[in-house]
Design an enzyme around this catalytic site. Structure first.
Site, PDB file in Angstrom:
ATOM      1  CE1 TYR A 153       1.916  -5.609  11.568  1.00  0.00           C
ATOM      2  CE2 TYR A 153       0.505  -4.415  13.102  1.00  0.00           C
ATOM      3  CZ  TYR A 153       1.287  -4.441  11.960  1.00  0.00           C
ATOM      4  OH  TYR A 153       1.444  -3.285  11.216  1.00  0.00           O
TER       5      TYR A 153
ATOM      6  CD  GLN B 134      -2.871  -0.559   2.491  1.00  0.00           C
ATOM      7  OE1 GLN B 134      -3.744   0.254   2.206  1.00  0.00           O
ATOM      8  NE2 GLN B 134      -2.752  -1.059   3.706  1.00  0.00           N
ATOM      9  CG  LEU B 135       4.115   3.734   2.852  1.00  0.00           C
ATOM     10  CD1 LEU B 135       3.315   5.042   2.821  1.00  0.00           C
ATOM     11  CD2 LEU B 135       4.765   3.566   4.234  1.00  0.00           C
TER      12      LEU B 135
ATOM     13  CB  THR C 158       1.629  -0.545  13.940  1.00  0.00           C
ATOM     14  OG1 THR C 158       0.241  -0.692  14.222  1.00  0.00           O
ATOM     15  CG2 THR C 158       2.382  -1.509  14.846  1.00  0.00           C
TER      16      THR C 158
ATOM     17  CE  LYS D  96       5.528  -2.612  11.937  1.00  0.00           C
ATOM     18  NZ  LYS D  96       6.193  -2.533  10.604  1.00  0.00           N
TER      19      LYS D  96
ATOM     20  CB  ILE E 271      13.922  -6.671   4.065  1.00  0.00           C
ATOM     21  CG1 ILE E 271      12.633  -7.176   4.713  1.00  0.00           C
ATOM     22  CG2 ILE E 271      13.661  -5.593   3.036  1.00  0.00           C
ATOM     23  CD1 ILE E 271      11.998  -6.160   5.672  1.00  0.00           C
TER      24      ILE E 271
ATOM     25  CE1 TYR F 130       3.536 -13.334   8.302  1.00  0.00           C
ATOM     26  CE2 TYR F 130       2.051 -12.071   9.698  1.00  0.00           C
ATOM     27  CZ  TYR F 130       2.389 -13.255   9.059  1.00  0.00           C
ATOM     28  OH  TYR F 130       1.580 -14.356   9.186  1.00  0.00           O
TER      29      TYR F 130
HETATM   30  N1  LIG Z   1      -1.891  -1.685   6.956  1.00  0.00           N
HETATM   31  C1  LIG Z   1      -2.154  -1.009   8.094  1.00  0.00           C
HETATM   32  O1  LIG Z   1      -3.314  -0.797   8.488  1.00  0.00           O
HETATM   33  C2  LIG Z   1      -1.017  -0.462   8.916  1.00  0.00           C
HETATM   34  C3  LIG Z   1      -1.308   0.229  10.099  1.00  0.00           C
HETATM   35  C4  LIG Z   1      -0.259   0.744  10.836  1.00  0.00           C
HETATM   36  C5  LIG Z   1       1.049   0.566  10.422  1.00  0.00           C
HETATM   37  N2  LIG Z   1       1.313  -0.133   9.271  1.00  0.00           N
HETATM   38  C6  LIG Z   1       2.713  -0.300   8.860  1.00  0.00           C
HETATM   39  O2  LIG Z   1       2.915   0.469   7.684  1.00  0.00           O
HETATM   40  C7  LIG Z   1       3.908  -0.159   6.864  1.00  0.00           C
HETATM   41  C8  LIG Z   1       3.371  -0.299   5.443  1.00  0.00           C
HETATM   42  O3  LIG Z   1       2.206  -1.129   5.506  1.00  0.00           O
HETATM   43  P1  LIG Z   1       1.401  -1.536   4.203  1.00  0.00           P
HETATM   44  O4  LIG Z   1      -0.034  -1.602   4.590  1.00  0.00           O
HETATM   45  O5  LIG Z   1       1.825  -0.706   3.050  1.00  0.00           O
HETATM   46  O6  LIG Z   1       1.923  -3.033   4.029  1.00  0.00           O
HETATM   47  P2  LIG Z   1       1.608  -4.037   2.823  1.00  0.00           P
HETATM   48  O7  LIG Z   1       0.603  -3.437   1.897  1.00  0.00           O
HETATM   49  O8  LIG Z   1       1.350  -5.362   3.440  1.00  0.00           O
HETATM   50  O9  LIG Z   1       3.004  -4.045   2.056  1.00  0.00           O
HETATM   51  C9  LIG Z   1       4.143  -4.667   2.563  1.00  0.00           C
HETATM   52  C10 LIG Z   1       4.944  -5.169   1.372  1.00  0.00           C
HETATM   53  O10 LIG Z   1       6.135  -5.795   1.878  1.00  0.00           O
HETATM   54  C11 LIG Z   1       6.302  -7.008   1.163  1.00  0.00           C
HETATM   55  N3  LIG Z   1       7.150  -7.924   1.908  1.00  0.00           N
HETATM   56  C12 LIG Z   1       6.803  -8.874   2.809  1.00  0.00           C
HETATM   57  N4  LIG Z   1       7.877  -9.546   3.232  1.00  0.00           N
HETATM   58  C13 LIG Z   1       8.941  -9.007   2.596  1.00  0.00           C
HETATM   59  C14 LIG Z   1      10.336  -9.283   2.591  1.00  0.00           C
HETATM   60  N5  LIG Z   1      10.846 -10.275   3.352  1.00  0.00           N
HETATM   61  N6  LIG Z   1      11.149  -8.544   1.814  1.00  0.00           N
HETATM   62  C15 LIG Z   1      10.652  -7.567   1.029  1.00  0.00           C
HETATM   63  N7  LIG Z   1       9.345  -7.258   0.963  1.00  0.00           N
HETATM   64  C16 LIG Z   1       8.488  -7.988   1.751  1.00  0.00           C
HETATM   65  C17 LIG Z   1       4.885  -7.513   0.997  1.00  0.00           C
HETATM   66  O11 LIG Z   1       4.814  -8.531   0.043  1.00  0.00           O
HETATM   67  P3  LIG Z   1       3.628  -9.646   0.216  1.00  0.00           P
HETATM   68  O12 LIG Z   1       2.342  -8.920   0.061  1.00  0.00           O
HETATM   69  O13 LIG Z   1       3.935 -10.598  -0.898  1.00  0.00           O
HETATM   70  O14 LIG Z   1       3.803 -10.232   1.584  1.00  0.00           O
HETATM   71  C18 LIG Z   1       4.186  -6.225   0.569  1.00  0.00           C
HETATM   72  O15 LIG Z   1       4.321  -5.985  -0.811  1.00  0.00           O
HETATM   73  C19 LIG Z   1       4.250  -1.473   7.556  1.00  0.00           C
HETATM   74  O16 LIG Z   1       5.417  -1.310   8.300  1.00  0.00           O
HETATM   75  C20 LIG Z   1       3.075  -1.723   8.487  1.00  0.00           C
HETATM   76  O17 LIG Z   1       3.437  -2.493   9.600  1.00  0.00           O
HETATM   77  C21 LIG Z   1       0.306  -0.634   8.497  1.00  0.00           C
END
Ligand SMILES: NC(=O)c1ccc[n+]([C@@H]2O[C@H](COP(=O)([O-])OP(=O)(O)OC[C@H]3O[C@@H](n4cnc5c(N)ncnc54)[C@H](OP(=O)(O)O)[C@@H]3O)[C@@H](O)[C@H]2O)c1
Length: 290
Positions: free
Chosen positions: A127, A12-13, A103, A131, A39, A63
């Site tokens: 989770y 997403q980000l 988070t 984090k 990573i 994750y």
């Molecule tokens: N989503 C929320 O509501 C939320 C809320 C608060 C904070 N956050 C934080 O914000 C950040 C961005 O979140 P997001 O929602 O954009 O996450 P996301 O959409 O799940 O994107 C994470 C990306 O990282 C990839 N990934 C997973 N394992 C990896 C690895 N070993 N090496 C390289 N890439 C890998 C994933 O691939 P796959 O999809 O194939 O696994 C995915 O493309 C994260 O740190 C998350 O913890 C998110």
């Protein structure tokens, strides 16, 4: 020219950085996801950063399957903690600046006022714990680093609450959504833009800091769903229900509003109100395709 590595860039980000990168042609961006750069692979990270003369790493990889993590602590810890530690070691070795995202789920939700960065953490879920462990590893290793804690992230890309509500709102007459978890949504485009603004302000950056960032406002998931349905003019009733009537494997904090004063005061940024950003996001991917 500043060379920026964005990891997890299919998420997403990460995808919001891809979109914004065309506006920031003073930087050279390297977009990678697990296929190009895992990573958790220390040697691969080291080689990538060294060979491409990276100056800044923005770690969007994570994750994020909050409920699956309850049964798969090992994978969650590997990506959210161990890999973050390796990124921090690499950043320190090659004198890079490391941005990392954390988070609101590091908090237990017992506060009665928005959480500041120094508030006591107490994650309720695996989770959240992984984090938090990642935050601690990173801050102990990497001097040139910033952690941004955000909440309820959504965007045009990947799966998220917004897309789930649009999908099921069109298929069903009514949806039951919890009204007793209070927080603030964050449009990933706003977060990406803020990080790029912070990077532009390098002189003003204090190292080794945690900042909170979400959109402005305070709502429940019920309010969020109701607004999504109303703006997109879908005919579906949204019913407020209690968390106890929608049990999930991972417990969530009942209150996780983030206080954003620190980031706003330090970087003199204005943060959009959540409803305004929701409209921007829907315009970007939903209305144009109807
Ligand atoms: N989503 C929320 O509501 C939320 C809320 C608060 C904070 N956050 C934080 O914000 C950040 C961005 O979140 P997001 O929602 O954009 O996450 P996301 O959409 O799940 O994107 C994470 C990306 O990282 C990839 N990934 C997973 N394992 C990896 C690895 N070993 N090496 C390289 N890439 C890998 C994933 O691939 P796959 O999809 O194939 O696994 C995915 O493309 C994260 O740190 C998350 O913890 C998110």
């Amino acid at each position: 020219m500043t060379r920026i590595l964005v990891t997890g860039s299919n998420g997403q980000l990460g995808n919001e950085f891809r979109i914004l990168s065309s506006k920031y042609n003073k930087y050279i961006f390297f977009f990678t996801d697990i296929e190009e750069l895992d990573i958790t692979d220390i040697n691969a990270i080291d080689a990538f950063v060294k060979d491409n003369y990276i100056n800044i790493i923005i770690n969007c990889a994570a994750y994020t399957a909050v409920d699956n993590a309850e049964k798969d602590r090992k994978s969650a810890d590997m990506i959210n903690n161990y890999a973050v530690k390796q990124l921090a070691l690499t950043a320190e070795k090659y004198n890079c600046f490391l941005f990392h995202i954390s988070t609101d789920y590091v908090f237990d939700g017992t506060n009665h006022r928005p959480y500041v960065e120094s508030d006591i953490t107490n994650p309720l879920s695996v989770y959240g714990q992984t984090k938090l462990d990642g935050e601690k590893s990173m801050l102990s290793i990497c001097k040139k680093s910033i952690i941004i804690r955000t909440s309820w992230l959504y965007s045009e890309f990947k799966n998220n609450f917004l897309k789930t509500i649009l999908k099921y709102g069109k298929q069903r007459d009514e949806l039951n959504i919890v009204f007793d978890q209070i927080g603030t949504p964050t449009y990933a485009g706003d977060l990406a833009e803020t990080i790029l603004e912070i990077i532009s302000e390098t002189k003003n950056i204090s190292n080794n800091q945690i900042y909170h960032f979400s959109n402005e406002g305070v709502i429940s998931w019920y309010d969020f769903a109701k607004e999504i349905i109303d703006i997109s003019k879908i005919k579906c009733n949204i019913n407020p229900i209690e968390t106890k009537d929608y049990p999930l494997p991972a417990p969530r904090p009942s209150y996780s509003v983030l206080n954003k004063s620190k980031i706003k005061n330090h970087f003199k940024i204005k943060i959009p109100y959540w409803k305004d950003s929701l409209k921007v996001c829907l315009k970007n991917f939903y209305f144009d395709k109807q």
